[in-house]
Design an enzyme around this catalytic site. Structure first.
Site, PDB file in Angstrom:
ATOM      1  N   LYS A  11      73.240 -43.303  17.530  1.00 47.73           N
ATOM      2  CA  LYS A  11      72.882 -41.989  17.069  1.00 47.73           C
ATOM      3  C   LYS A  11      73.122 -41.195  18.259  1.00 47.73           C
ATOM      4  CE  LYS A  11      69.145 -40.853  18.723  1.00 47.73           C
ATOM      5  NZ  LYS A  11      68.169 -40.714  19.569  1.00 47.73           N
ATOM      6  N   ASP A 138      62.734 -43.672  15.939  1.00 46.61           N
ATOM      7  CA  ASP A 138      63.989 -43.309  15.345  1.00 46.61           C
ATOM      8  C   ASP A 138      64.613 -44.507  14.312  1.00 46.61           C
ATOM      9  OD1 ASP A 138      64.703 -41.041  16.603  1.00 46.61           O
ATOM     10  OD2 ASP A 138      65.470 -42.118  18.557  1.00 46.61           O
TER      11      ASP A 138
HETATM   12  O1  C5P Z   1      58.723 -44.820  18.394  1.00 43.64           O
HETATM   13  P1  C5P Z   1      59.262 -45.228  19.793  1.00 43.64           P
HETATM   14  O2  C5P Z   1      58.546 -46.428  20.325  1.00 43.64           O
HETATM   15  O3  C5P Z   1      60.704 -45.321  19.636  1.00 43.64           O
HETATM   16  O4  C5P Z   1      59.052 -43.979  20.760  1.00 43.64           O
HETATM   17  C1  C5P Z   1      59.382 -44.278  22.267  1.00 43.64           C
HETATM   18  C2  C5P Z   1      58.552 -43.293  22.984  1.00 43.64           C
HETATM   19  O5  C5P Z   1      59.397 -41.992  22.661  1.00 43.64           O
HETATM   20  C3  C5P Z   1      57.156 -43.055  22.532  1.00 43.64           C
HETATM   21  O6  C5P Z   1      56.154 -43.960  23.048  1.00 43.64           O
HETATM   22  C4  C5P Z   1      56.929 -41.683  23.087  1.00 43.64           C
HETATM   23  O7  C5P Z   1      56.533 -41.420  24.300  1.00 43.64           O
HETATM   24  C5  C5P Z   1      58.308 -41.061  22.840  1.00 43.64           C
HETATM   25  N1  C5P Z   1      58.464 -40.117  21.483  1.00 43.64           N
HETATM   26  C6  C5P Z   1      57.669 -39.114  21.442  1.00 43.64           C
HETATM   27  N2  C5P Z   1      57.734 -38.227  20.207  1.00 43.64           N
HETATM   28  C7  C5P Z   1      58.599 -38.550  19.352  1.00 43.64           C
HETATM   29  C8  C5P Z   1      59.608 -40.033  19.538  1.00 43.64           C
HETATM   30  C9  C5P Z   1      59.539 -40.456  20.661  1.00 43.64           C
HETATM   31  O8  C5P Z   1      56.851 -38.834  22.215  1.00 43.64           O
HETATM   32  N3  C5P Z   1      58.749 -38.083  18.169  1.00 43.64           N
END
Ligand code: C5P
Length: 284
Positions: A11, A138
């Site tokens: 991505k 994502d």
């Molecule tokens: O959802 P995921 O575990 O992939 O996200 C990893 C980290 O990225 C989250 O813990 C957060 O700190 C940050 N994040 C965020 N806002 C988003 C996507 C990710 O703050 N829209």
């Protein structure tokens, strides 16, 4: 029965504006997301239970237990269907990890796609969305792996087909960057995208992209200063019209006028920086 394969396409955030920090700690984003023609490879085969193995050049740094999003995706699908997933999955990790290329999320999405195909499960993409969301912000965008405008925390997706394939060079300096650290260090938010329509031709689309930003670039460079070197090196290559970081880094993309200029840049950069991960590809 013969196994099947899925590619977890990388991505790339062509731009990324952060609108606000939410009460739950996540951030609302506005990002144009495209996918490279390269990725990790997953193979699936029938088995007596759920088996999971990792190989490949970047496989060594990953846990091959529940903490891996591929195993988590298979377990979540089993819970959704209330049945045991009896499949062996091998992840060939070809892309750098913690790299801003959505690697773990793309792997999880490819795992869901592969399991549905292998087991012939009657599930639509809409059925999968709650599972995808629960695995990571994502994962929904990686399910279809087609170009979209991504909003909300990553859950609001509108189709945004690119006017033409974009020849790019992806470069990672080898520094793993943890996404939560980058978001935590972020201080300046540029808000939502201006409401102007996206360019319909390759030329107008590229000119518009050049006006974009990735709000996470500044905090990521503070954590991994090598990102600045990558951007400078890409910008010096003939035919590079734009260089920008993807996601929370450290991978950056250089957008090239054509495939010839891209391939020339790959040769030059590989010779100059054998310690960097460098890949020439297209975004679509
Ligand atoms: O959802 P995921 O575990 O992939 O996200 C990893 C980290 O990225 C989250 O813990 C957060 O700190 C940050 N994040 C965020 N806002 C988003 C996507 C990710 O703050 N829209």
């Amino acid at each position: 029965m013969l196994g099947i394969e899925e590619t977890a396409y990388a991505k790339v955030n062509l731009d990324l504006r952060v609108s606000r920090r939410r009460a739950d700690g996540y951030h609302d984003l506005d990002s144009l997301v495209a996918f490279a023609d390269i990725g990790d490879r997953l193979t699936f085969d029938r088995a007596d239970g759920l088996e999971f193995a990792i190989k490949g050049p970047f496989g060594g740094s990953l846990p091959n237990d529940e903490r891996n999003l591929v195993a988590a995706a298979a377990r979540s699908l089993g819970v959704l269907l209330n049945r045991e997933i009896r499949v062996s999955i091998t992840l060939d990790k070809r892309l750098p990890v913690a790299a801003g290329l959505g690697g773990g999320s793309a792997d999880a999405a490819a795992a869901l796609r592969g399991l549905i195909r292998l087991c012939d499960l009657p599930l639509t993409p809409a059925d999968l969305m709650p599972v995808a969301r629960s695995l990571g912000a994502d994962v929904p965008v990686c399910l279809s792996s087609t170009a979209v405008r991504m909003q909300g925390v990553g859950d609001r997706l509108s189709p945004m087909p690119l006017p033409a394939e974009l020849p790019v060079v992806l470069v990672n300096p080898g520094d793993a960057v943890a996404t939560p650290d980058v978001f935590r260090a972020l201080q300046e938010f540029s808000g939502s995208r201006p409401t102007e329509r996206l360019g319909a031709t390759d030329h107008s689309f590229r000119r518009q992209l050049e006006k974009g930003v990735n709000d996470l670039e500044t905090p990521a460079i503070a954590i991994a200063p090598a990102i600045r070197k990558v951007l400078d090196a890409l910008r010096r290559q003939p035919g590079c019209s734009l260089a920008r970081m993807s996601g929370s880094g450290a991978t950056c993309f250089g957008l090239f006028e054509d495939a010839r200029a891209r391939d020339h840049a790959v040769s030059t950069l590989v010779a100059a920086r054998p310690d960097w991960w460098i890949a020439g590809t297209v975004l679509r």
